[in-house]
Design a protein around this motif. Structure first.
Motif, PDB file in Angstrom:
ATOM      1  N   ALA A 152      14.257   1.520  -1.483  1.00 52.09           N
ATOM      2  CA  ALA A 152      15.515   1.406  -2.228  1.00 52.09           C
ATOM      3  C   ALA A 152      16.397   0.316  -1.631  1.00 52.09           C
ATOM      4  CB  ALA A 152      16.240   2.744  -2.229  1.00 52.09           C
ATOM      5  N   ARG A 153      16.418   0.232  -0.302  1.00 50.17           N
ATOM      6  CA  ARG A 153      17.245  -0.773   0.370  1.00 50.17           C
ATOM      7  C   ARG A 153      16.751  -2.187   0.028  1.00 50.17           C
ATOM      8  NH1 ARG A 153      16.876   0.902   5.814  1.00 50.17           N
ATOM      9  NH2 ARG A 153      18.256   2.590   5.166  1.00 50.17           N
ATOM     10  N   LEU A 154      15.442  -2.366  -0.005  1.00 50.11           N
ATOM     11  CA  LEU A 154      14.888  -3.674  -0.363  1.00 50.11           C
ATOM     12  C   LEU A 154      15.235  -4.047  -1.802  1.00 50.11           C
ATOM     13  CD1 LEU A 154      11.337  -3.547   1.253  1.00 50.11           C
ATOM     14  CD2 LEU A 154      13.140  -5.163   1.801  1.00 50.11           C
ATOM     15  N   ARG A 155      15.131  -3.076  -2.702  1.00 51.03           N
ATOM     16  CA  ARG A 155      15.457  -3.359  -4.103  1.00 51.03           C
ATOM     17  C   ARG A 155      16.928  -3.689  -4.277  1.00 51.03           C
ATOM     18  NH1 ARG A 155      11.632   1.332  -5.071  1.00 51.03           N
ATOM     19  NH2 ARG A 155       9.711   0.369  -5.839  1.00 51.03           N
ATOM     20  N   GLU A 156      17.788  -2.982  -3.537  1.00 47.45           N
ATOM     21  CA  GLU A 156      19.219  -3.278  -3.605  1.00 47.45           C
ATOM     22  C   GLU A 156      19.519  -4.681  -3.110  1.00 47.45           C
ATOM     23  OE1 GLU A 156      21.097  -0.247  -1.357  1.00 47.45           O
ATOM     24  OE2 GLU A 156      20.746   1.345  -2.831  1.00 47.45           O
ATOM     25  N   ASN A 190       0.851  -1.187   0.000  1.00 45.34           N
ATOM     26  CA  ASN A 190       0.000   0.000   0.000  1.00 45.34           C
ATOM     27  C   ASN A 190       0.887   1.238   0.000  1.00 45.34           C
ATOM     28  OD1 ASN A 190      -2.686  -0.667  -0.203  1.00 45.34           O
ATOM     29  ND2 ASN A 190      -3.010  -0.866   1.992  1.00 45.34           N
ATOM     30  N   PRO A 191       0.493   2.304  -0.685  1.00 43.52           N
ATOM     31  CA  PRO A 191       1.333   3.503  -0.714  1.00 43.52           C
ATOM     32  C   PRO A 191       1.454   4.129   0.675  1.00 43.52           C
ATOM     33  CG  PRO A 191      -0.822   3.929  -1.690  1.00 43.52           C
ATOM     34  CD  PRO A 191      -0.748   2.459  -1.481  1.00 43.52           C
ATOM     35  N   GLY A 192       2.672   4.661   0.956  1.00 39.49           N
ATOM     36  CA  GLY A 192       2.890   5.438   2.166  1.00 39.49           C
ATOM     37  C   GLY A 192       3.299   4.659   3.389  1.00 39.49           C
ATOM     38  N   ILE A 193       3.413   3.318   3.303  1.00 38.01           N
ATOM     39  CA  ILE A 193       3.750   2.567   4.510  1.00 38.01           C
ATOM     40  C   ILE A 193       5.259   2.369   4.676  1.00 38.01           C
ATOM     41  CG2 ILE A 193       1.534   1.371   4.461  1.00 38.01           C
ATOM     42  CD1 ILE A 193       2.978  -1.128   3.550  1.00 38.01           C
ATOM     43  N   ALA A 194       6.032   2.732   3.660  1.00 38.50           N
ATOM     44  CA  ALA A 194       7.494   2.618   3.755  1.00 38.50           C
ATOM     45  C   ALA A 194       8.116   3.820   3.071  1.00 38.50           C
ATOM     46  CB  ALA A 194       7.986   1.323   3.124  1.00 38.50           C
ATOM     47  N   SER A 195       9.281   4.234   3.577  1.00 40.54           N
ATOM     48  CA  SER A 195       9.968   5.391   3.010  1.00 40.54           C
ATOM     49  C   SER A 195      10.694   5.012   1.724  1.00 40.54           C
ATOM     50  CB  SER A 195      10.976   5.937   4.019  1.00 40.54           C
ATOM     51  OG  SER A 195      12.032   5.008   4.203  1.00 40.54           O
ATOM     52  N   ASP A 196      11.057   6.022   0.946  1.00 39.70           N
ATOM     53  CA  ASP A 196      11.811   5.775  -0.283  1.00 39.70           C
ATOM     54  C   ASP A 196      13.143   5.090   0.022  1.00 39.70           C
ATOM     55  OD1 ASP A 196       9.794   6.953  -1.713  1.00 39.70           O
ATOM     56  OD2 ASP A 196      10.787   8.903  -1.899  1.00 39.70           O
ATOM     57  N   THR A 197      13.745   5.453   1.128  1.00 45.20           N
ATOM     58  CA  THR A 197      15.024   4.842   1.515  1.00 45.20           C
ATOM     59  C   THR A 197      14.841   3.354   1.787  1.00 45.20           C
ATOM     60  OG1 THR A 197      15.791   6.924   2.466  1.00 45.20           O
ATOM     61  CG2 THR A 197      16.920   4.912   3.172  1.00 45.20           C
TER      62      THR A 197
END
Length: 481
Positions: A45-49, A35-42
């Motif tokens: 990004a960390r999960l994608r990395e 859902n939008p807004g439940i995690a920060s962009d940082t």
């Protein structure tokens, strides 16, 4: 945690669910829908990395839908709650009315596609879903066939499955998800004998590994235009009351008055599915049914006009070619009927549930099915309709290369504004034009219908119907919004 790209996606609704699940992920490959807004962009990004496939939904799933899950199951089914339920304080319920061998096979299938927490959650989710059924029996499921005056083609499938309940516009998101799951997780029956009877002929075949069967029937006398019925049965099976399992397949033969045929894509051409985003497409299918899915504005009236042709009585045949799996044949037919879109044979894809989010041979499948259709009608021209989101323009251009006299017109709904995509389409337009056919990039059904009227494909009086249909669809979408 499995690293396979086809792991089932986790739908994360809350911050608490996010924290709980992320703490359990140890290896890359997880597919996370947030859902939008439940995690920060940082954090994203960390999960994608770390190798996770992270997708943020365009709009949140509201709390009312989660309440529906609680009401149906007695406990939530989404991953944040499913993961929490893995502890000893909340042991999973055992499946009820589920034959032991079928239960073990499906648990292996679910667990084999995923591992660790994902596999465990999938198994528990299946157990909850299975409680909603009453056990299965042999089911003979024919699809729409087609043919010409001298030959018919019939296809179908044999399943060991519970009956599919008819869905309504009042069904909750969870009931839609259960219905979709049952269709995708159908138990195919390989090696089953299937008998077909038509005009005194008796033919027999066996189902393949996917439970599919097909017949090519040469009738004793030439066939007239219209729908023809082929009787089917499973001689080695019986219903609960001891009767032989039977069904009737319907096959369409074009009328003698037909001037051309129409071959249409379904996804993002007739039916809005957001097919360019497989995860959002899967979520849309799970949250809706034939009563609540959206057609493209004006498409129903445009297809009726094409089928009626310039005279209004041509009875031009419709064919639908899609990368959707055969599991969705019933819902797609229901959708066409409910929307008043002309029925015709559907050429879908033999697809396992684990492959649904990675449609890798989209182009090859569609091209093969179009080739099969053209093979039955060597003297007929066709209007091809698709969208620019995936490969329809390229596929249809290849059809023109192979059969330059078979294609009269190509209409492509423009759903991809990327300049590079537009440049590619311009090159295809030029190539098709060199053969005498046309590839028309249309923003909507009214534009396509206006062009079709100018080309003599539909009666000019039908334009008012298409415009009116588009206005009604606009009102419906505005009301729902």
């Amino acid at each position: 945690m499995s690293t396979a790209s086809d792991d089932m996606p986790f739908l994360i609704l809350t911050r608490a669910g996010f924290d709980d699940l992320v703490a359990r992920i140890e290896q890359p490959g997880a597919v996370l829908m947030l859902n939008p807004g439940i995690a920060s962009d940082t954090e994203l990004a960390r999960l994608r990395e770390a190798g996770a496939n992270v997708h943020v939904l365009s709009s949140p799933i509201d709390s009312a839908q989660q309440a529906n899950l609680d009401a149906v199951l007695g406990r939530p089914a989404w991953v944040e709650h499913g993961a929490a339920a893995l502890g000893p304080s909340a042991p999973p319920a055992e499946p009820e009315r589920m034959p032991e061998e079928r239960s073990r096979a499906l648990h292996r299938r679910l667990a084999g596609a995923v591992g660790g927490v994902v596999g465990t959650f999938a198994t528990h989710a299946f157990r909850r879903l299975s409680r909603l059924g009453q056990g299965g029996q042999m089911m003979l499921l024919p699809y729409f066939g087609f043919g010409n005056t001298g030959k018919l083609w019939i296809k179908g499938r044999v399943l060991d499955e519970v009956d599919f309940r008819e869905q309504t516009q009042h069904d909750s998101s969870w009931h839609n998800l259960v219905a979709l799951y049952r269709r995708l997780e159908s138990d195919e029956v390989a090696g089953a004998r299937v008998v077909a009877r038509f005009q005194g002929q008796v033919l027999e075949t066996q189902t393949d590994r996917g439970g599919y069967f097909s017949f090519e029937i040469v009738p004793a006398a030439p066939l007239s235009g219209g729908w023809h019925e082929v009787e089917l049965e499973l001689p080695d099976s019986a219903t609960r009351d001891g009767q032989t399992v039977r069904a009737v397949a319907q096959a369409s033969v074009p009328a003698a008055t037909a001037r051309f045929g129409i071959i249409s894509d379904i996804d993002d051409t007739v039916l809005w599915t957001n097919v360019t985003n497989k995860l959002n497409m899967a979520l849309m299918l799970a949250r809706s049914n034939a009563h609540t899915r959206k057609p493209f504005k004006g498409v129903a009236a445009f297809y009726r006009a094409l089928s009626a042709g310039a005279s209004g009585q041509d009875e031009n045949p419709m064919f639908y070619v899609s990368s959707s799996p055969w599991h969705l044949f019933g819902p797609l037919v229901d959708f066409l009927r409910l929307q008043g879109i002309p029925l015709g044979p559907l050429m879908l894809r033999e697809l396992s549930p684990s492959q649904m989010l990675k449609l890798t041979s989209h182009g090859s499948h569609k091209l093969d099915k179009i080739e099969q259709i053209l093979g039955y009608y060597p003297d007929m021209q066709f209007v091809l309709i698709g969208d620019s989101g995936e490969q329809d323009p390229e596929i249809y251009t290849e059809v023109v290369r192979r059969h330059p006299k078979a294609v009269r017109m190509i209409y492509i709904r423009n759903v991809n504004p990327d300049p590079a995509r537009i440049d590619a389409l311009d090159r295809l337009i030029a190539e098709v034009s060199a053969t005498g056919a046309q590839l028309i990039l249309a923003p909507d059904s009214v534009f396509a219908a206006s062009h079709a009227a100018a080309e003599g494909l539909i009666h000019v009086d039908r334009l008012a119907d298409v415009r009116s249909d588009k206005r009604e669809d606009d009102k419906l979408i505005t009301t729902k919004a």
